[in-house]
Design a protein around this motif. Structure first.
Motif, PDB file in Angstrom:
ATOM      1  N   ILE A  77      36.310  50.200  43.386  1.00  0.00           N
ATOM      2  CA  ILE A  77      37.633  49.887  43.927  1.00  0.00           C
ATOM      3  C   ILE A  77      37.944  48.407  43.722  1.00  0.00           C
ATOM      4  O   ILE A  77      39.047  48.043  43.292  1.00  0.00           O
ATOM      5  CB  ILE A  77      37.711  50.279  45.419  1.00  0.00           C
ATOM      6  N   TYR A  78      36.966  47.559  44.011  1.00  0.00           N
ATOM      7  CA  TYR A  78      37.158  46.118  43.824  1.00  0.00           C
ATOM      8  C   TYR A  78      37.504  45.804  42.372  1.00  0.00           C
ATOM      9  O   TYR A  78      38.452  45.065  42.090  1.00  0.00           O
ATOM     10  CB  TYR A  78      35.901  45.351  44.249  1.00  0.00           C
ATOM     11  N   ARG A  79      36.753  46.353  41.448  1.00  0.00           N
ATOM     12  CA  ARG A  79      37.000  46.112  40.023  1.00  0.00           C
ATOM     13  C   ARG A  79      38.379  46.615  39.603  1.00  0.00           C
ATOM     14  O   ARG A  79      39.036  46.018  38.748  1.00  0.00           O
ATOM     15  CB  ARG A  79      35.921  46.764  39.160  1.00  0.00           C
ATOM     16  N   ALA A  80      38.821  47.713  40.198  1.00  0.00           N
ATOM     17  CA  ALA A  80      40.129  48.278  39.855  1.00  0.00           C
ATOM     18  C   ALA A  80      41.257  47.310  40.176  1.00  0.00           C
ATOM     19  O   ALA A  80      42.209  47.181  39.407  1.00  0.00           O
ATOM     20  CB  ALA A  80      40.347  49.599  40.592  1.00  0.00           C
ATOM     21  N   VAL A  81      41.158  46.616  41.306  1.00  0.00           N
ATOM     22  CA  VAL A  81      42.274  45.759  41.732  1.00  0.00           C
ATOM     23  C   VAL A  81      42.042  44.269  41.530  1.00  0.00           C
ATOM     24  O   VAL A  81      42.998  43.506  41.451  1.00  0.00           O
ATOM     25  CB  VAL A  81      42.696  46.030  43.196  1.00  0.00           C
ATOM     26  N   GLU A  82      40.788  43.848  41.448  1.00  0.00           N
ATOM     27  CA  GLU A  82      40.492  42.421  41.296  1.00  0.00           C
ATOM     28  C   GLU A  82      39.866  42.090  39.947  1.00  0.00           C
ATOM     29  O   GLU A  82      39.691  40.921  39.623  1.00  0.00           O
ATOM     30  CB  GLU A  82      39.568  41.930  42.416  1.00  0.00           C
ATOM     31  N   GLY A  83      39.492  43.112  39.183  1.00  0.00           N
ATOM     32  CA  GLY A  83      38.863  42.862  37.891  1.00  0.00           C
ATOM     33  C   GLY A  83      37.531  42.170  38.067  1.00  0.00           C
ATOM     34  O   GLY A  83      36.744  42.541  38.931  1.00  0.00           O
TER      35      GLY A  83
END
Length: 159
Positions: A77-83
């Protein structure tokens, strides 16, 4: 200093979708729960769709998870929105002629990388299902006479 709430808001959206999977959840409905505007929710949903965590049809209130909640990690989830944005940030605007300023920042950077690695490892271990399970625990422990307890027992339909 402004900090990002994207991870928290995105997890909120995903939990809302998972808990209301039989309902048609609009960005407006989710935005009311997050206490934000629908355009922001649509941005988060677009990022989740690009990352393959949800599927939906544009303009339709039919978002759904693409895999079970126990297979979606907090790091996903973090990678999805914060890269690849790090959790902690160095002050890169120190005096380049000051040896202390430069080397202190480089030293801090070493520790920030350790913290990042540790945080990412923990985020790999926490799933959306873990968050939903904790949500149910918290709802179960609410006093019986509160409106929130009723919302938790009845689901999203009564919100």
């Amino acid at each position: 200093m402004k900090y990002s709430k994207k991870l928290s808001d995105t997890i909120h959206c995903l939990a809302f979708i998972a808990l209301g999977e039989k309902e048609h959840l609009t960005s407006t409905r989710i935005a009311e729960s997050v206490k934000t505007n629908p355009a922001y929710i649509r941005q988060l949903m677009a990022a989740l769709k690009r990352a393959g965590l949800i599927s939906n049809t544009q303009g339709q209130a039919n978002a759904c998870l693409t895999r079970p909640a126990d297979q979606i990690t907090m790091l996903d989830i973090y990678r999805a929105v914060e890269g690849d944005k790090p959790l902690l940030h160095l002050d890169v605007d120190t005096n380049p002629e000051c040896g202390i300023g430069i080397h202190v920042q480089l030293s801090i950077g070493d520790f920030y990388r350790e913290i990042q690695e540790t945080a990412e490892q923990k985020m790999r271990e926490i799933t959306l299902q873990d968050i939903i399970d904790r949500y149910h625990e918290k709802i179960k422990n609410l006093p019986i006479d509160t409106d929130q307890a009723e919302i938790g027992k009845e689901g999203l339909a009564d919100e």
